[in-house]
Design an enzyme around this catalytic site. Structure first.
Site, short mmCIF file in Angstrom:
data_model
loop_
_atom_site.label_atom_id
_atom_site.label_comp_id
_atom_site.label_asym_id
_atom_site.label_seq_id
_atom_site.Cartn_x
_atom_site.Cartn_y
_atom_site.Cartn_z
N CYS A 270 0.79 -1.24 0.00
CA CYS A 270 0.00 0.00 0.00
C CYS A 270 0.82 1.29 0.00
CB CYS A 270 -0.93 0.00 1.21
SG CYS A 270 -2.09 -1.38 1.20
N1 LIG Z 1 -2.79 -5.61 2.15
C1 LIG Z 1 -3.30 -4.58 2.78
O1 LIG Z 1 -2.96 -4.31 3.92
C2 LIG Z 1 -4.32 -3.69 2.13
C3 LIG Z 1 -5.03 -2.79 2.93
C4 LIG Z 1 -5.99 -1.98 2.34
C5 LIG Z 1 -6.20 -2.05 0.96
N2 LIG Z 1 -5.47 -2.91 0.21
C6 LIG Z 1 -5.77 -2.96 -1.23
O2 LIG Z 1 -6.62 -4.08 -1.45
C7 LIG Z 1 -6.32 -4.68 -2.72
C8 LIG Z 1 -5.96 -6.13 -2.53
O3 LIG Z 1 -4.77 -6.19 -1.75
P1 LIG Z 1 -4.28 -7.52 -1.06
O4 LIG Z 1 -3.15 -7.12 -0.18
O5 LIG Z 1 -5.44 -8.24 -0.48
O6 LIG Z 1 -3.72 -8.31 -2.35
P2 LIG Z 1 -3.28 -9.85 -2.40
O7 LIG Z 1 -2.29 -9.93 -3.49
O8 LIG Z 1 -2.93 -10.33 -1.03
O9 LIG Z 1 -4.60 -10.60 -2.83
C9 LIG Z 1 -5.22 -10.44 -4.05
C10 LIG Z 1 -5.80 -11.78 -4.48
O10 LIG Z 1 -6.52 -11.59 -5.69
C11 LIG Z 1 -6.33 -12.73 -6.51
N3 LIG Z 1 -6.70 -12.37 -7.88
C12 LIG Z 1 -5.98 -11.75 -8.83
N4 LIG Z 1 -6.70 -11.57 -9.93
C13 LIG Z 1 -7.92 -12.09 -9.70
C14 LIG Z 1 -9.12 -12.21 -10.45
N5 LIG Z 1 -9.21 -11.73 -11.69
N6 LIG Z 1 -10.16 -12.81 -9.87
C15 LIG Z 1 -10.10 -13.30 -8.62
N7 LIG Z 1 -9.00 -13.22 -7.85
C16 LIG Z 1 -7.93 -12.61 -8.38
C17 LIG Z 1 -4.88 -13.07 -6.29
O11 LIG Z 1 -4.62 -14.41 -6.66
C18 LIG Z 1 -4.74 -12.84 -4.78
O12 LIG Z 1 -5.02 -14.00 -4.02
C19 LIG Z 1 -5.21 -3.84 -3.33
O13 LIG Z 1 -5.77 -2.85 -4.13
C20 LIG Z 1 -4.58 -3.20 -2.12
O14 LIG Z 1 -3.93 -1.98 -2.43
C21 LIG Z 1 -4.56 -3.75 0.76
#
Ligand SMILES: NC(=O)c1ccc[n+]([C@@H]2O[C@H](COP(=O)([O-])OP(=O)(O)OC[C@H]3O[C@@H](n4cnc5c(N)ncnc54)[C@H](O)[C@@H]3O)[C@@H](O)[C@H]2O)c1
Length: 433
Positions: A270
């Site tokens: 992030c």
């Molecule tokens: N990690 C954090 O602390 C956090 C906090 C707030 C917001 N975010 C935001 O949330 C979003 C997700 O982050 P995250 O950390 O959970 O990412 P992540 O990489 O941990 O998880 C994303 C998941 O989506 C899956 N994926 C990819 N393409 C896909 C598709 N077309 N259909 C279904 N699944 C699919 C991936 O395989 C993965 O398991 C990002 O935009 C991030 O910036 C993250």
């Protein structure tokens, strides 16, 4: 039954696209209050892990996941056609940067394609992935409306940022207020009814763009303030002051000050990434975002600062980086999580190896670490390992490590996190950032 009624009676089917840090956490939370939740994933290993109750996210304990799956509230699948059975679809896919450090929204586009193919009247779609302002109305809305269905009438569309803080047991999806911006007021109202089932408070804002900006302001605020703390650390070194003591004393002021701390550099999915989504969009509009760029420069230089600090500390003891044995303590981007994405440790370890050091690491959360073409394995923190190292370099202050023992056993400790605060150091072994 209307969607509002299904939400009120907790009988709505919720689909979560992307079972990562955000998606899995939220899927388990929604299942725990009684919703039937289906996680849609492209990663087969993650689907199998969820189905067998094995969590790969530190903040989701196995017991909780197992309970959510066993009680039949949560399932995981790659059958995207089942999106049609969902009343609500939450998009939680990654939003990384591309090769040129511009936003890569390809995961959002793929998710939207899948939803478009299954969209039916009465559904609520919520984009939760952090993205640049305008994504919901300029990208997602036209794609979904190509089905002939109208947002706010036949289906609902909102942006609602996930604000979870990995490794933080106090601020969770249940306790942190939720921000929601719908394409229409009706959209905001339906999503507010959903999130009110889990969040302590839901704040409706006037548009998806406002909600998108809220998230980017929050994370830019962090990046800029960490940048200021890092600059203060370098300035304090130049003046011979202890930045940690300065910040802690300043933090006693009950108003107008909020402590941020220096460190080896920004990491995670992030804070190093999101401000660049905002600056990219700002430039398209002809606006030069100076604070974001400056923070990015200062924070981005910290891994090199840490290597210089280490080289200086070794030099004072008649040694060079080349030929030294460096034990890195902690490689994740922050304390008590298992996430190494964008972690400054990756750059620091690669730099030390390039300079001829032998690098070992210990991290209770990361059994193996890939750095370039090499894969290192975490070593046990035995006395002999500490004694044999020329320097223990603390990059992450995991709470499971006994820092007093580290200082007592290793010949030299470079501490970039103030993990050794309060440890008595009669032999002056500690060098702090
Ligand atoms: N990690 C954090 O602390 C956090 C906090 C707030 C917001 N975010 C935001 O949330 C979003 C997700 O982050 P995250 O950390 O959970 O990412 P992540 O990489 O941990 O998880 C994303 C998941 O989506 C899956 N994926 C990819 N393409 C896909 C598709 N077309 N259909 C279904 N699944 C699919 C991936 O395989 C993965 O398991 C990002 O935009 C991030 O910036 C993250």
């Amino acid at each position: 039954m209307t969607l509002r009624e299904r939400i009120a009676s907790v009988t709505a089917n919720v689909g979560v696209l992307g079972l990562g840090y955000v998606g899995l956490t939220e899927a388990v939370a929604l299942a725990s209050v009684g919703f039937r939740v289906t996680g849609f994933e492209v990663d087969r290993a993650r689907i199998d892990a969820v189905q067998s109750g094995r969590s790969y996210i530190t903040d989701v304990p196995d017991e909780e996941l197992l309970w959510a799956v066993r009680s039949w509230n949560l399932t995981a699948t790659s059958e995207f056609e089942r999106l049609r059975d969902m009343d609500i679809v939450l998009i939680c896919v990654p939003t990384p940067l591309g090769k040129t450090r511009a936003p890569d929204i390809s995961y959002i586009l793929a998710a939207v394609d899948a939803i478009q193919a299954a969209l039916r009247p009465g559904q609520l779609v919520v984009l939760e992935s952090t993205t640049y302002p305008g994504t919901t109305t300029e990208v997602v809305l036209p794609a979904l409306e190509r089905t002939g269905l109208r947002a706010g009438e036949e289906f609902h569309l909102c942006f609602s940022p996930e604000r979870l803080n990995p490794g933080d047991r106090q601020h969770t999806v249940f306790t942190v207020p939720r921000v929601v911006g719908g394409v229409t007021t009706a959209c905001t109202e339906v999503a507010t009814a959903l999130f009110a089932r889990i969040a302590s408070e839901v704040i409706g804002v006037s548009s998806p763009q406002t909600a998108e900006m809220v998230k980017l302001l929050e994370n830019t605020f962090r990046a800029v303030n960490v940048g200021l703390a890092n600059e203060m650390a370098l300035l304090c070194r130049a003046l011979g002051a202890d930045v940690w003591e300065v910040i802690d004393a300043a933090a006693t002021k009950p108003f107008g000050f909020m402590p941020f701390y220096p460190g080896p550099g920004l990491g995670g999915h992030c804070i190093p990434v999101d401000p660049l989504y905002l600056s990219w969009k700002a430039r398209i509009k002809g606006f030069e975002p100076r604070f974001i760029d400056l923070a990015h420069q200062v924070n981005g230089a910290m891994p090199r600062v840490v290597v210089s600090l280490l080289a200086e500390a070794l030099n004072e003891r008649g040694r060079s980086v080349n030929g030294s044995r460096i034990l890195v303590l902690g490689v994740t981007y922050k304390r008590d999580v298992n996430d190494v994405r964008e972690s400054p440790a990756l750059e620091i370890v690669a730099d030390l190896v390039r300079r001829g050091a032998t690098v070992l690491y210990h991290d209770p959360y990361v059994p193996a670490l890939s750095v370039g073409a090499r894969t290192l394995e975490s070593v046990a923190l035995e006395d002999a390992v500490l004694q044999d190292a020329d320097c223990a370099l603390i990059l992450t202050d995991h709470s499971a490590v006994d820092y007093k023992r580290v200082v007592e056993t290793a010949p030299l400790v470079v501490d970039t996190r103030n993990a050794t605060a309060g440890v008595v150091d009669p032999d002056r072994r500690i060098v702090r950032l």
